[in-house]
Scaffold this motif. Structure first.
Motif, PDB file in Angstrom:
ATOM      1  N   SER A   1      16.744  -5.714  -7.357  1.00 10.43           N
ATOM      2  CA  SER A   1      16.446  -7.124  -7.584  1.00 10.43           C
ATOM      3  C   SER A   1      15.324  -7.600  -6.669  1.00 10.43           C
ATOM      4  N   ALA A   2      15.344  -7.130  -5.425  1.00 13.72           N
ATOM      5  CA  ALA A   2      14.287  -7.517  -4.488  1.00 13.72           C
ATOM      6  C   ALA A   2      12.939  -7.010  -4.963  1.00 13.72           C
ATOM      7  N   ALA A   3      12.901  -5.753  -5.420  1.00 15.79           N
ATOM      8  CA  ALA A   3      11.640  -5.190  -5.893  1.00 15.79           C
ATOM      9  C   ALA A   3      11.128  -5.953  -7.111  1.00 15.79           C
ATOM     10  N   THR A   4      12.033  -6.345  -7.979  1.00 10.66           N
ATOM     11  CA  THR A   4      11.632  -7.087  -9.167  1.00 10.66           C
ATOM     12  C   THR A   4      11.067  -8.454  -8.794  1.00 10.66           C
ATOM     13  N   ILE A   5      11.727  -9.131  -7.879  1.00 14.05           N
ATOM     14  CA  ILE A   5      11.269 -10.460  -7.463  1.00 14.05           C
ATOM     15  C   ILE A   5       9.895 -10.372  -6.808  1.00 14.05           C
ATOM     16  N   LEU A   6       9.709  -9.354  -5.938  1.00 17.79           N
ATOM     17  CA  LEU A   6       8.445  -9.222  -5.211  1.00 17.79           C
ATOM     18  C   LEU A   6       7.342  -8.620  -6.069  1.00 17.79           C
ATOM     19  N   GLY A   7       7.705  -8.020  -7.204  1.00 18.83           N
ATOM     20  CA  GLY A   7       6.695  -7.437  -8.080  1.00 18.83           C
ATOM     21  C   GLY A   7       6.157  -6.112  -7.604  1.00 18.83           C
ATOM     22  N   ILE A   8       6.980  -5.349  -6.870  1.00 13.62           N
ATOM     23  CA  ILE A   8       6.557  -4.046  -6.372  1.00 13.62           C
ATOM     24  C   ILE A   8       7.665  -3.035  -6.625  1.00 13.62           C
ATOM     25  N   GLN A   9       7.331  -1.740  -6.476  1.00 13.48           N
ATOM     26  CA  GLN A   9       8.299  -0.675  -6.690  1.00 13.48           C
ATOM     27  C   GLN A   9       9.092  -0.421  -5.407  1.00 13.48           C
ATOM     28  N   PRO A  10      10.405  -0.084  -5.525  1.00 17.16           N
ATOM     29  CA  PRO A  10      11.199   0.176  -4.306  1.00 17.16           C
ATOM     30  C   PRO A  10      10.608   1.279  -3.444  1.00 17.16           C
ATOM     31  N   GLU A  11      10.036   2.350  -4.068  1.00 16.71           N
ATOM     32  CA  GLU A  11       9.500   3.442  -3.265  1.00 16.71           C
ATOM     33  C   GLU A  11       8.269   3.028  -2.466  1.00 16.71           C
ATOM     34  N   ASP A  12       7.629   1.897  -2.871  1.00 17.12           N
ATOM     35  CA  ASP A  12       6.481   1.403  -2.112  1.00 17.12           C
ATOM     36  C   ASP A  12       6.901   0.532  -0.931  1.00 17.12           C
ATOM     37  N   VAL A  13       8.204   0.310  -0.776  1.00 15.78           N
ATOM     38  CA  VAL A  13       8.711  -0.562   0.293  1.00 15.78           C
ATOM     39  C   VAL A  13       9.459   0.228   1.357  1.00 15.78           C
ATOM     40  N   ILE A  14      10.314   1.153   0.910  1.00 18.11           N
ATOM     41  CA  ILE A  14      11.174   1.879   1.842  1.00 18.11           C
ATOM     42  C   ILE A  14      10.335   2.644   2.860  1.00 18.11           C
ATOM     43  N   ASP A  15      10.757   2.572   4.117  1.00 21.57           N
ATOM     44  CA  ASP A  15      10.131   3.278   5.244  1.00 21.57           C
ATOM     45  C   ASP A  15       8.726   2.760   5.564  1.00 21.57           C
ATOM     46  N   ARG A  16       8.351   1.629   5.025  1.00 21.34           N
ATOM     47  CA  ARG A  16       7.073   1.035   5.391  1.00 21.34           C
ATOM     48  C   ARG A  16       7.301  -0.142   6.321  1.00 21.34           C
ATOM     49  N   ASN A  17       6.274  -0.497   7.084  1.00 20.12           N
ATOM     50  CA  ASN A  17       6.378  -1.615   8.016  1.00 20.12           C
ATOM     51  C   ASN A  17       6.135  -2.909   7.257  1.00 20.12           C
ATOM     52  N   LEU A  18       6.874  -3.955   7.642  1.00 15.60           N
ATOM     53  CA  LEU A  18       6.770  -5.246   6.965  1.00 15.60           C
ATOM     54  C   LEU A  18       5.349  -5.779   7.013  1.00 15.60           C
ATOM     55  N   ALA A  19       4.673  -5.584   8.167  1.00 20.22           N
ATOM     56  CA  ALA A  19       3.313  -6.106   8.298  1.00 20.22           C
ATOM     57  C   ALA A  19       2.324  -5.353   7.417  1.00 20.22           C
ATOM     58  N   GLN A  20       2.673  -4.131   7.009  1.00 20.81           N
ATOM     59  CA  GLN A  20       1.769  -3.309   6.213  1.00 20.81           C
ATOM     60  C   GLN A  20       1.872  -3.589   4.716  1.00 20.81           C
ATOM     61  N   LEU A  21       2.858  -4.389   4.300  1.00 21.72           N
ATOM     62  CA  LEU A  21       3.006  -4.668   2.871  1.00 21.72           C
ATOM     63  C   LEU A  21       1.890  -5.566   2.355  1.00 21.72           C
ATOM     64  N   GLY A  22       1.273  -6.352   3.259  1.00 23.16           N
ATOM     65  CA  GLY A  22       0.165  -7.206   2.846  1.00 23.16           C
ATOM     66  C   GLY A  22       0.586  -8.384   1.984  1.00 23.16           C
ATOM     67  N   LEU A  23       1.874  -8.807   2.089  1.00 24.84           N
ATOM     68  CA  LEU A  23       2.331  -9.947   1.305  1.00 24.84           C
ATOM     69  C   LEU A  23       1.810 -11.251   1.921  1.00 24.84           C
ATOM     70  N   GLN A  24       1.301 -12.138   1.091  1.00 27.14           N
ATOM     71  CA  GLN A  24       0.852 -13.447   1.549  1.00 27.14           C
ATOM     72  C   GLN A  24       1.947 -14.459   1.238  1.00 27.14           C
ATOM     73  N   VAL A  25       2.378 -15.167   2.279  1.00 31.39           N
ATOM     74  CA  VAL A  25       3.502 -16.096   2.162  1.00 31.39           C
ATOM     75  C   VAL A  25       2.996 -17.506   2.420  1.00 31.39           C
ATOM     76  N   ILE A  26       3.423 -18.453   1.579  1.00 35.05           N
ATOM     77  CA  ILE A  26       3.051 -19.856   1.750  1.00 35.05           C
ATOM     78  C   ILE A  26       4.328 -20.675   1.894  1.00 35.05           C
ATOM     79  N   ALA A  27       4.201 -21.788   2.601  1.00 31.44           N
ATOM     80  CA  ALA A  27       5.339 -22.666   2.831  1.00 31.44           C
ATOM     81  C   ALA A  27       5.586 -23.535   1.602  1.00 31.44           C
TER      82      ALA A  27
END
Length: 681
Positions: free
Chosen positions: A516-542
């Motif tokens: 569900s998290a991968a679907t919401i974020l629009g990315i594949q689970p294998e592109d998230v696991i074992d990666r650093n949060l800062a390296q995902l390059g997600l842009q977050v707005i308030a």
């Protein structure tokens, strides 16, 4: 026929040992071993076969126990064991010949004569240095008995001299091999600092196929064997190998020997004291004066194997938790089904004897769901003020009891009735609301590890969220009923109710991410696991549309403060360029007694449709209120313009009517009111 002078070669032991030692030292000064083939030596053996009409000619150098051949014609041996026939030629001052080897008893045990080749004639010229040291021989072999004429002996002598000339030339053009004596201090220091047992191994034929010529002192710690015992009998090492790993050991060793390749193997041994160890062996193959040898290192890798097993267990645990989250989502919002799944999995994953969910009911905690030893006690009521579960709920912190017999916080009599000795109690908290506790227990003291505690904390988060969802189910169900006419809208609402869950470690590494998290974020689970949060390059707005800095992320705040964050609204720019709005909660995971979280569990829900709907509603409401304001300058101008236009039209109509002689009724105030609503609403 020359006879071998055994007395000359096997005379005084001290003289013999000294002479042989000097000869071997001189041999090491020549670049013979581990060098590529030399065409000059191959030409000598080819010429010898042609000149003497023999099938085989060899150039060999005699080491301590083996003979290494550097050139051969008619036969392709790399080495052979040292034997009296070779020793006699080595010690001869001139050409050494054996007309018929079968007439010499000392030769009857040589497999070249009796088994493999059936050679009958043997002639050899020693290869001597200017100082008189015999390094090896140039020999001729034939299948038939024969003699060697004086001219042939002179020719063989000349070929031996040519061989030494070529060898001396190689010595000039190539670096000499360092002597062991010059390297001994450095080698000793190196060996003593190695993390395992250093060895030199020689494969052999016959009933004892293994032989070690060097074993470092680390053998005592690694194998619990004295180096001298291993040197005396190499099978003492082989016998330690675990029966289930013997086949892999023999297969790897056979392949290395047959292909003359480096050897590598991992397996288990059982030491003489009964300890089970994992060891790793690696060695490089090289050709020595004694034959093909493998120099290598044996190290203890038991700790590494244990770490690998722990990592596999951790991966399995996280996989089970992700599967549990999906199962919980499928059961939600049916609270009884969720609690049944949670207690069953909690007992399985922590290897407990029982698990229970206790929910708050006034001044008591009630057993609502239970497995194992606790199942017969469903409905049991515990006083919050006088129980470990109550302390956990009141304080909102995890509590652990390693032994109920010595822990004053527990009801010892009640624990004895249920057969409990150790337990872990985790509070169920959602958005600062404490609803109950999740507890596992065992009949053994100190039964729960750190990984079990981590598992329970994550499961408690799932259960607390499910409890919250259950309390809001009725309102959401009403909304679902209103949307059942549209299949796609119904599915989108169901999808929005499935929360995304991500686990982030203190160093920023993402160790878990559900579908569900991968679907919401629009990315594949294998592109998230074992990666650093800062390296995902997600842009977050308030929520107001302004960009959030990395330090302003809810996850980072929770790591910094150790406190959860709830109902934080963020916009996330997906890789495809779209923006998804989520409502997120963060929950820190901490070790007992440590306020700093080692990880944070993030759960979030897709609220993009809700946000767009709210914005559209606000826009319509603002427009309606703006248009309904009578004193608004713009509206007044529009109204006056419309009224002025209507006035002219009415006047024209009146004039026309007057011209036609018809009377028109006057326009009343109600007329203008109706038209004001028409144009302004």
């Amino acid at each position: 026929m020359n006879q071998p002078n055994h007395n000359a070669y096997r005379g005084d032991a001290s003289v013999e040992a000294s002479s042989e030692s000097d000869r071997l030292a001189e041999l090491r000064h020549y670049p013979i071993l581990n060098t590529p083939p030399d065409e000059a030596f191959d030409r000598i053996t080819t010429l010898a076969v042609r000149l003497f009409s023999v099938p085989v000619a060899l150039i060999g150098f005699v080491g301590c126990d083996r003979i290494r051949f550097i050139a051969h014609q008619g036969l392709d041996p790399q080495h052979t064991d040292r034997a009296p026939l070779w020793d006699a030629a080595l010690q001869s001052d001139d050409i050494y010949t054996v007309t018929d080897t079968r007439q010499l008893p000392a030769c009857l045990a040589n497999p070249w004569i009796t088994e493999e080749l059936g050679m009958r004639f043997y002639a050899a010229a020693p290869l001597k240095t200017p100082d008189g040291y015999s390094l090896g021989v140039l020999c001729l072999l034939d299948e038939h008995p024969r003699t060697l004429a004086a001219d042939d002996r002179a020719t063989l002598r000349d070929l031996a001299a040519i061989t030494m000339d070529a060898l001396d030339q190689r010595r000039v053009t190539q670096p000499a091999q360092p002597t062991p004596d010059s390297l001994l201090p450095q080698l000793q220091a190196l060996v003593m600092n190695m993390p395992g047992m250093v060895y030199r191994y020689y494969p052999q034929t016959g009933p004892r196929p293994h032989r070690f010529t060097f074993v470092s002192p680390q053998a005592r710690d690694l194998l619990e064997l004295a180096p001298a015992a291993i040197l005396a009998d190499a099978d003492t090492v082989i016998d330690l190998i675990h029966p289930e790993d013997v086949d892999t050991f023999e297969a790897s060793l056979t392949h290395a020997i047959e292909c003359f390749r480096p050897w590598s193997w991992q397996g288990r041994i059982i030491t003489p004291s009964g300890r089970l160890k994992w060891i790793q062996g690696r060695s490089q193959a090289q050709r020595t004066l004694e034959g093909e040898a493998w120099d290598g290192l044996l190290v203890d890798i038991s700790d590494r194997k244990q770490a690998e097993a722990t990592l596999r267990q951790e991966f399995q645990r996280l996989s089970a938790l992700i599967a549990l989250q999906q199962d919980v989502a499928m059961q939600s919002p049916h609270l009884d089904a969720v609690m049944a799944v949670i207690t069953e999995r909690a007992q399985q994953l922590t290897h407990a004897d029982g698990a229970v969910v206790e929910l708050e009911d006034g001044n008591h905690l009630v057993y609502r769901a239970a497995t194992g030893l606790a199942q017969p006690h469903i409905g049991l009521r515990l006083d919050i003020a006088h129980s470990l579960s109550g302390q956990c709920l009141t304080n909102g912190t995890l509590l652990q009891c390693d032994d109920a017999e010595t822990d004053p916080r527990v009801d010892r009599a009640a624990c004895r009735r249920m057969g409990l000795r150790s337990m872990v109690v985790v509070p169920l908290i959602y958005q600062a609301n404490r609803m109950g506790i999740l507890k596992v227990f065992s009949g053994s003291p100190s039964a729960f590890k750190e990984s079990d505690i981590q598992t329970l904390q994550i499961m408690a988060g799932f259960l607390a969220a499910s409890l919250h969802l259950a309390s809001e189910f009725e309102a959401k169900n009403t909304l679902l009923q209103d949307l059942q006419a549209s299949e796609s809208r119904y599915r989108s609402v169901i999808s929005a109710l499935s929360e995304g869950v991500v686990v982030v470690q203190a160093d920023g590494t993402i160790t878990a991410c559900n579908a569900s998290a991968a679907t919401i974020l629009g990315i594949q689970p294998e592109d998230v696991i074992d990666r650093n949060l800062a390296q995902l390059g997600l842009q977050v707005i308030a929520a107001d549309g302004s960009p959030r800095s990395f330090d302003d992320y809810s996850i980072v705040k929770t790591f910094r403060t150790g406190h959860p964050n709830t109902n934080v609204v963020n916009g996330i720019l997906r890789p495809d360029g779209s923006t998804v709005w989520v409502s997120s909660n963060t929950q820190p995971l901490s070790h007992p007694g440590d306020s700093r979280p080692y990880a944070v569990v993030v759960s979030f829900t897709d609220i993009t449709e809700l946000r767009h709907s709210e914005i559209a509603t606000l826009k319509r409401r603002a427009q309606r209120e703006r248009l309904l304001q009578p004193d608004h300058p713009t509206d007044s101008a529009k109204f006056r313009s419309r009224r002025h236009s209507q006035h002219h039209r009415d006047r024209s109509a009146s004039v026309s009517s007057s011209r036609s002689g018809a009377d028109l009724p006057p326009l009343s105030g109600r007329y203008w009111q109706r038209h004001r609503r028409r144009y302004c609403c």
